[in-house]
Design a protein around this motif. Structure first.
Motif, PDB file in Angstrom:
ATOM      1  N   LEU A  54       0.794  -1.224   0.000  1.00 13.08           N
ATOM      2  CA  LEU A  54       0.000   0.000   0.000  1.00 13.08           C
ATOM      3  C   LEU A  54       0.831   1.281   0.000  1.00 13.08           C
ATOM      4  O   LEU A  54       0.434   2.268  -0.610  1.00 13.08           O
ATOM      5  N   LEU A  55       1.954   1.276   0.691  1.00  9.27           N
ATOM      6  CA  LEU A  55       2.772   2.490   0.749  1.00  9.27           C
ATOM      7  C   LEU A  55       3.839   2.531  -0.343  1.00  9.27           C
ATOM      8  O   LEU A  55       4.070   3.568  -0.951  1.00  9.27           O
ATOM      9  N   LEU A  56       4.493   1.403  -0.559  1.00 10.85           N
ATOM     10  CA  LEU A  56       5.583   1.377  -1.534  1.00 10.85           C
ATOM     11  C   LEU A  56       5.127   0.914  -2.923  1.00 10.85           C
ATOM     12  O   LEU A  56       5.896   1.004  -3.876  1.00 10.85           O
ATOM     13  N   HIS A  57       3.894   0.399  -3.011  1.00 11.75           N
ATOM     14  CA  HIS A  57       3.355  -0.081  -4.284  1.00 11.75           C
ATOM     15  C   HIS A  57       4.337  -1.024  -4.978  1.00 11.75           C
ATOM     16  O   HIS A  57       4.666  -0.864  -6.161  1.00 11.75           O
ATOM     17  N   ALA A  58       4.806  -1.996  -4.216  1.00 14.11           N
ATOM     18  CA  ALA A  58       5.815  -2.936  -4.703  1.00 14.11           C
ATOM     19  C   ALA A  58       5.288  -3.787  -5.847  1.00 14.11           C
ATOM     20  O   ALA A  58       4.153  -4.257  -5.810  1.00 14.11           O
ATOM     21  N   SER A  59       6.136  -3.981  -6.834  1.00  9.50           N
ATOM     22  CA  SER A  59       5.835  -4.939  -7.892  1.00  9.50           C
ATOM     23  C   SER A  59       5.965  -6.335  -7.278  1.00  9.50           C
ATOM     24  O   SER A  59       6.496  -6.486  -6.169  1.00  9.50           O
ATOM     25  N   PRO A  60       5.518  -7.380  -7.981  1.00  6.83           N
ATOM     26  CA  PRO A  60       5.687  -8.731  -7.418  1.00  6.83           C
ATOM     27  C   PRO A  60       7.140  -9.068  -7.055  1.00  6.83           C
ATOM     28  O   PRO A  60       7.397  -9.657  -6.008  1.00  6.83           O
ATOM     29  N   VAL A  61       8.085  -8.663  -7.892  1.00  3.40           N
ATOM     30  CA  VAL A  61       9.500  -8.948  -7.601  1.00  3.40           C
ATOM     31  C   VAL A  61       9.968  -8.144  -6.385  1.00  3.40           C
ATOM     32  O   VAL A  61      10.661  -8.669  -5.505  1.00  3.40           O
ATOM     33  N   GLN A  62       9.577  -6.887  -6.320  1.00  7.27           N
ATOM     34  CA  GLN A  62       9.952  -6.067  -5.171  1.00  7.27           C
ATOM     35  C   GLN A  62       9.316  -6.602  -3.885  1.00  7.27           C
ATOM     36  O   GLN A  62       9.951  -6.625  -2.836  1.00  7.27           O
ATOM     37  N   PHE A  63       8.055  -7.034  -3.987  1.00  3.13           N
ATOM     38  CA  PHE A  63       7.371  -7.587  -2.814  1.00  3.13           C
ATOM     39  C   PHE A  63       8.090  -8.848  -2.337  1.00  3.13           C
ATOM     40  O   PHE A  63       8.362  -9.001  -1.144  1.00  3.13           O
ATOM     41  N   ARG A  64       8.374  -9.741  -3.273  1.00  3.51           N
ATOM     42  CA  ARG A  64       9.044 -11.004  -2.923  1.00  3.51           C
ATOM     43  C   ARG A  64      10.399 -10.725  -2.263  1.00  3.51           C
ATOM     44  O   ARG A  64      10.753 -11.327  -1.251  1.00  3.51           O
ATOM     45  N   THR A  65      11.142  -9.775  -2.820  1.00  2.00           N
ATOM     46  CA  THR A  65      12.454  -9.427  -2.276  1.00  2.00           C
ATOM     47  C   THR A  65      12.318  -8.817  -0.879  1.00  2.00           C
ATOM     48  O   THR A  65      13.001  -9.233   0.059  1.00  2.00           O
ATOM     49  N   GLY A  66      11.443  -7.836  -0.751  1.00  3.55           N
ATOM     50  CA  GLY A  66      11.252  -7.168   0.536  1.00  3.55           C
ATOM     51  C   GLY A  66      10.760  -8.121   1.609  1.00  3.55           C
ATOM     52  O   GLY A  66      11.241  -8.095   2.745  1.00  3.55           O
ATOM     53  N   TRP A  67       9.803  -8.967   1.241  1.00  4.84           N
ATOM     54  CA  TRP A  67       9.272  -9.934   2.201  1.00  4.84           C
ATOM     55  C   TRP A  67      10.357 -10.918   2.628  1.00  4.84           C
ATOM     56  O   TRP A  67      10.490 -11.230   3.812  1.00  4.84           O
TER      57      TRP A  67
END
Length: 161
Positions: free
Chosen positions: A54-67
């Protein structure tokens, strides 16, 4: 990765008050401990999801990396918090536990910047992502410390009643 530091717990330094006399296992204590710290962990899982989506609007790759980075680093570091009744910074962990925790954290943070990132579906994180995840980690450790303080205080009152 998170199992590596936990495998060194058997070599950990134990606070003197935990070894000055024998202690019995208390299933009620363990159940309450799991409920409190499981809830704290879940809250920060949802917070991480929310920040990434919601805040960073992560793409799927960014989400996977961040998580991946946040969950591995936080799961490794939280062991340093819950291993003692004292504030984590006042109880010195064993060398192997500290080294394994640091090594896993460094590896998890560095992985998205290496050639191994692509096969895992990771990508380098922007400074904005790194700062957000570091903030979540600091809040998680702080919240766990506060929860631990109140948990043990309430447990002492419960046991004396």
């Amino acid at each position: 990765l998170t199992d590596l530091p936990e495998m060194t717990i058997a070599t950990d330094s134990v606070d003197p008050e935990m070894t000055d006399r024998p202690h019995r296992w208390d299933i009620s204590f363990i159940r309450r401990f799991m409920m409190v710290f499981g809830l704290v962990s879940s809250i920060f899982d949802y917070l991480t999801f929310g920040v990434l989506m919601l805040l960073l609007h992560a793409s799927p790759v960014q989400f996977r990396t961040g998580w991946f980075v946040e969950s591995v680093v936080s799961a490794s570091m939280i062991v340093l918090v819950i291993r003692t009744r004292m504030p984590f910074y006042k109880s010195k962990p064993g060398k192997l536990l500290m080294m394994a925790t640091a090594a896993v954290a460094v590896f998890a943070i560095a992985l998205p910047y290496t050639p191994l990132a692509k096969p895992f579906g990771f990508a380098p994180m922007s400074p904005k992502f790194v700062l957000a995840l570091a903030g979540i980690l600091v809040m998680y450790v702080g919240t766990a410390e506060v929860a631990k303080f109140y948990f043990y205080r309430a447990w002492r009152l419960h046991k004396s009643a």
